[in-house]
Scaffold this active site. Structure first.
Site, short mmCIF file in Angstrom:
data_model
loop_
_atom_site.label_atom_id
_atom_site.label_comp_id
_atom_site.label_asym_id
_atom_site.label_seq_id
_atom_site.Cartn_x
_atom_site.Cartn_y
_atom_site.Cartn_z
CB THR A 38 -0.98 -0.32 1.25
OG1 THR A 38 -2.36 -1.23 1.12
CG2 THR A 38 -1.84 1.22 1.55
CB THR A 51 0.51 -3.98 6.02
OG1 THR A 51 -1.03 -3.98 5.72
CG2 THR A 51 1.14 -2.29 6.86
CG ASP A 52 -3.12 -7.78 3.60
OD1 ASP A 52 -3.41 -7.65 4.93
OD2 ASP A 52 -3.14 -7.46 2.42
CB SER A 70 2.42 -7.81 0.63
OG SER A 70 0.72 -7.68 2.08
#
Length: 161
Positions: free
Chosen positions: A11, A84-85, A55
């Site tokens: 992101t 972040t995932d 990700s």
């Protein structure tokens, strides 16, 4: 002090689509370039692109390429911008494949292009920490910094703690 910034996507690096119609974000130049241009840093740095992926699309081969890049390059610290995932998965992977280097993964919940993005703060925490940390793999998100083995994430709100 030299920091190597490595873009993997996520992101933080998503940008508005260049085509008319549609809502899908695209990856462009590393957000790190825009953030550092505002900082006018007092340290030496380079920016490399390892990948430009969400990700959830990062593979074990991508992670191995990232580890190889970190192991090959010479810097005092490595800051990896990442989605972040699966940030924690990549941190765990690097923990067993990168030795005796300071590596900090960071990212953003909202793209750096958004005025309310957390990207500059997260990158700033990573930069500050890079000056102080002993070798290891770390994650800097939501104003905190923890080692890859200690970091956790709240499944309900997505915050790292």
């Amino acid at each position: 002090m030299k920091i190597l910034f490595i873009q993997t996507g996520g992101t933080i690096d998503k940008d508005y689509p260049k085509t008319k119609g549609g809502w899908a974000f695209e990856f462009g130049e590393p957000a790190t370039e825009r953030i550092l241009s505002k900082l006018d840093p007092s340290f030496e740095y380079e920016i490399h692109t390892a990948s430009q992926k969400d990700s959830l699309e990062i593979t074990e081969a991508d992670r191995q390429s990232l580890a190889d890049l970190i192991n090959k390059e010479v810097a005092d610290a490595y800051v990896v911008t990442h989605g972040t995932d699966t940030m924690m998965d990549t941190a765990a992977f690097l923990s067993s494949r990168v030795d005796r280097k300071v590596v900090i993964l960071t990212g953003a919940m909202r793209p750096e292009r958004f005025s309310n993005s957390d990207a500059p703060i997260n990158l700033g925490v990573a930069i500050g920490a890079a000056n102080l940390l002993d070798p290891g793999i770390y994650i800097a998100m939501h104003g905190i910094l923890k080692s890859a083995s200690e970091i956790q994430r709240n499944a309900d709100n997505g915050k790292f703690y």
